[in-house]
Scaffold this motif. Structure first.
Motif, PDB file in Angstrom:
ATOM      1  N   GLU A 173       0.836  -1.205   0.000  1.00  0.00           N
ATOM      2  CA  GLU A 173       0.000   0.000   0.000  1.00  0.00           C
ATOM      3  C   GLU A 173       0.868   1.251   0.000  1.00  0.00           C
ATOM      4  O   GLU A 173       0.527   2.254  -0.639  1.00  0.00           O
ATOM      5  CB  GLU A 173      -0.918   0.012   1.235  1.00  0.00           C
ATOM      6  CG  GLU A 173      -2.078  -0.937   1.163  1.00  0.00           C
ATOM      7  CD  GLU A 173      -3.186  -0.445   0.243  1.00  0.00           C
ATOM      8  OE1 GLU A 173      -3.380   0.785   0.134  1.00  0.00           O
ATOM      9  OE2 GLU A 173      -3.850  -1.288  -0.367  1.00  0.00           O
ATOM     10  N   ASP A 174       1.981   1.220   0.732  1.00  0.00           N
ATOM     11  CA  ASP A 174       2.877   2.383   0.770  1.00  0.00           C
ATOM     12  C   ASP A 174       3.436   2.684  -0.615  1.00  0.00           C
ATOM     13  O   ASP A 174       3.511   3.843  -1.036  1.00  0.00           O
ATOM     14  CB  ASP A 174       4.023   2.148   1.759  1.00  0.00           C
ATOM     15  CG  ASP A 174       3.536   2.061   3.195  1.00  0.00           C
ATOM     16  OD1 ASP A 174       2.451   2.619   3.481  1.00  0.00           O
ATOM     17  OD2 ASP A 174       4.237   1.452   4.023  1.00  0.00           O
ATOM     18  N   ILE A 193       0.924   6.936  -6.595  1.00  0.00           N
ATOM     19  CA  ILE A 193      -0.244   7.806  -6.783  1.00  0.00           C
ATOM     20  C   ILE A 193       0.135   9.251  -6.526  1.00  0.00           C
ATOM     21  O   ILE A 193      -0.243  10.161  -7.266  1.00  0.00           O
ATOM     22  CB  ILE A 193      -1.407   7.350  -5.863  1.00  0.00           C
ATOM     23  CG1 ILE A 193      -1.999   6.031  -6.384  1.00  0.00           C
ATOM     24  CG2 ILE A 193      -2.484   8.411  -5.771  1.00  0.00           C
ATOM     25  CD1 ILE A 193      -3.000   5.386  -5.449  1.00  0.00           C
ATOM     26  N   GLY A 194       0.912   9.504  -5.474  1.00  0.00           N
ATOM     27  CA  GLY A 194       1.351  10.866  -5.158  1.00  0.00           C
ATOM     28  C   GLY A 194       2.204  11.467  -6.268  1.00  0.00           C
ATOM     29  O   GLY A 194       2.053  12.646  -6.609  1.00  0.00           O
ATOM     30  N   ARG A 197      -5.521  -0.267  -7.887  1.00  0.00           N
ATOM     31  CA  ARG A 197      -5.874  -1.485  -7.155  1.00  0.00           C
ATOM     32  C   ARG A 197      -5.143  -2.655  -7.776  1.00  0.00           C
ATOM     33  O   ARG A 197      -4.815  -2.649  -8.958  1.00  0.00           O
ATOM     34  CB  ARG A 197      -7.376  -1.714  -7.115  1.00  0.00           C
ATOM     35  CG  ARG A 197      -8.003  -2.118  -8.406  1.00  0.00           C
ATOM     36  CD  ARG A 197      -9.515  -2.356  -8.254  1.00  0.00           C
ATOM     37  NE  ARG A 197     -10.110  -2.645  -9.528  1.00  0.00           N
ATOM     38  CZ  ARG A 197     -10.210  -3.859 -10.059  1.00  0.00           C
ATOM     39  NH1 ARG A 197      -9.765  -4.901  -9.386  1.00  0.00           N
ATOM     40  NH2 ARG A 197     -10.760  -4.040 -11.242  1.00  0.00           N
ATOM     41  N   LYS A 216      -0.068  12.370  -9.156  1.00  0.00           N
ATOM     42  CA  LYS A 216      -0.912  13.529  -8.831  1.00  0.00           C
ATOM     43  C   LYS A 216      -0.139  14.842  -8.840  1.00  0.00           C
ATOM     44  O   LYS A 216      -0.744  15.908  -8.843  1.00  0.00           O
ATOM     45  CB  LYS A 216      -1.571  13.337  -7.465  1.00  0.00           C
ATOM     46  CG  LYS A 216      -2.766  12.421  -7.489  1.00  0.00           C
ATOM     47  CD  LYS A 216      -3.435  12.391  -6.132  1.00  0.00           C
ATOM     48  CE  LYS A 216      -4.684  11.547  -6.155  1.00  0.00           C
ATOM     49  NZ  LYS A 216      -5.340  11.484  -4.841  1.00  0.00           N
ATOM     50  N   THR A 255      -6.500   6.444  -9.010  1.00  0.00           N
ATOM     51  CA  THR A 255      -6.803   5.301  -8.147  1.00  0.00           C
ATOM     52  C   THR A 255      -5.998   4.116  -8.655  1.00  0.00           C
ATOM     53  O   THR A 255      -5.691   4.015  -9.839  1.00  0.00           O
ATOM     54  CB  THR A 255      -8.302   4.939  -8.155  1.00  0.00           C
ATOM     55  OG1 THR A 255      -8.705   4.627  -9.482  1.00  0.00           O
ATOM     56  CG2 THR A 255      -9.144   6.075  -7.601  1.00  0.00           C
ATOM     57  N   GLN A 304       2.058   1.846  -3.460  1.00  0.00           N
ATOM     58  CA  GLN A 304       0.937   2.333  -4.262  1.00  0.00           C
ATOM     59  C   GLN A 304       0.682   3.810  -3.985  1.00  0.00           C
ATOM     60  O   GLN A 304       0.526   4.608  -4.923  1.00  0.00           O
ATOM     61  CB  GLN A 304      -0.324   1.534  -3.963  1.00  0.00           C
ATOM     62  CG  GLN A 304      -0.277   0.106  -4.451  1.00  0.00           C
ATOM     63  CD  GLN A 304      -1.535  -0.655  -4.084  1.00  0.00           C
ATOM     64  OE1 GLN A 304      -2.625  -0.109  -4.098  1.00  0.00           O
ATOM     65  NE2 GLN A 304      -1.377  -1.930  -3.761  1.00  0.00           N
ATOM     66  N   ASN A 305       0.644   4.184  -2.722  1.00  0.00           N
ATOM     67  CA  ASN A 305       0.391   5.586  -2.366  1.00  0.00           C
ATOM     68  C   ASN A 305       1.507   6.507  -2.851  1.00  0.00           C
ATOM     69  O   ASN A 305       1.254   7.646  -3.251  1.00  0.00           O
ATOM     70  CB  ASN A 305       0.206   5.732  -0.848  1.00  0.00           C
ATOM     71  CG  ASN A 305      -1.074   5.065  -0.381  1.00  0.00           C
ATOM     72  OD1 ASN A 305      -2.042   4.944  -1.121  1.00  0.00           O
ATOM     73  ND2 ASN A 305      -1.075   4.609   0.863  1.00  0.00           N
ATOM     74  N   GLU A 306       2.735   6.019  -2.827  1.00  0.00           N
ATOM     75  CA  GLU A 306       3.863   6.811  -3.322  1.00  0.00           C
ATOM     76  C   GLU A 306       3.732   7.065  -4.830  1.00  0.00           C
ATOM     77  O   GLU A 306       3.925   8.187  -5.303  1.00  0.00           O
ATOM     78  CB  GLU A 306       5.165   6.056  -3.023  1.00  0.00           C
ATOM     79  CG  GLU A 306       6.417   6.770  -3.457  1.00  0.00           C
ATOM     80  CD  GLU A 306       7.652   5.926  -3.151  1.00  0.00           C
ATOM     81  OE1 GLU A 306       8.601   6.010  -3.948  1.00  0.00           O
ATOM     82  OE2 GLU A 306       7.656   5.204  -2.131  1.00  0.00           O
TER      83      GLU A 306
END
Length: 167
Positions: A58-59, A65-66, A80, A69, A78, A61-63
């Motif tokens: 998840e980390d 995504i950031g 998944r 963005k 998003t 993935q969030n990195e």
């Protein structure tokens, strides 16, 4: 005993055929149970063997995504993971062109590690609403593990079926 011997002599061919039939039915049942029913508890069967060697947390993935963005024309991202496929949806500002959207999606491949790209398939969905100046788009692309390295986009060109009828 004589009666049993007489029955065997008169019907020996039928008894052999019956034995062969029973053996075939047993073999068919074993094959059906082994291959069609199976004993796997996972819906993917053995297709995910080795996935523990390629974690995609998840980390991470969030990195990613950031980083996506950070582009000023990106409104939302998003991500998944399902099995060995990473689904990425990028929503762009309405004034974004298709080429800009595709280039940002292609640039996002740099954010993934080589290990991840060598194990997971990537599925992109990019979209932008239309405005008075721009048409808007919705496009799906994929980067396969065994692919050429880029994203292959589907052909979403609409064709008008207008016939020129001159009278």
């Amino acid at each position: 005993m004589k009666k049993l011997k007489k029955i065997w002599q008169e019907n020996s061919v039928l008894f052999v055929l019956l034995f062969i039939l029973i053996a075939c039915l047993v073999a068919i049942c074993v094959v059906v149970v082994t291959y069609f029913v199976g004993d796997s508890s996972s819906k993917y069967g053995d297709r995910l063997e080795g996935i523990e060697d390629y974690p995609f947390s998840e980390d991470t993935q969030n990195e990613i995504i950031g980083k996506i963005k950070e582009e000023k024309i990106v409104e939302d991202v998003t991500m998944r993971v399902s099995g060995k496929i990473i689904y990425i949806t990028i929503t762009f500002a309405p004034e974004t062109t298709l080429v800009e959207g595709q280039s940002i999606a292609l640039a996002s491949l740099d954010y993934f590690s080589e290990e991840t790209l060598s194990f997971y398939d990537l599925e992109y969905m990019i979209k932008a609403d239309g405005t008075e100046e721009t048409e808007g788009f919705q496009l799906i692309g994929a980067k396969n593990v065994s692919g050429t390295g880029g994203i292959v986009w589907n052909n979403n060109t609409e064709f008008d079926d207008e016939e020129n009828t001159e009278e």
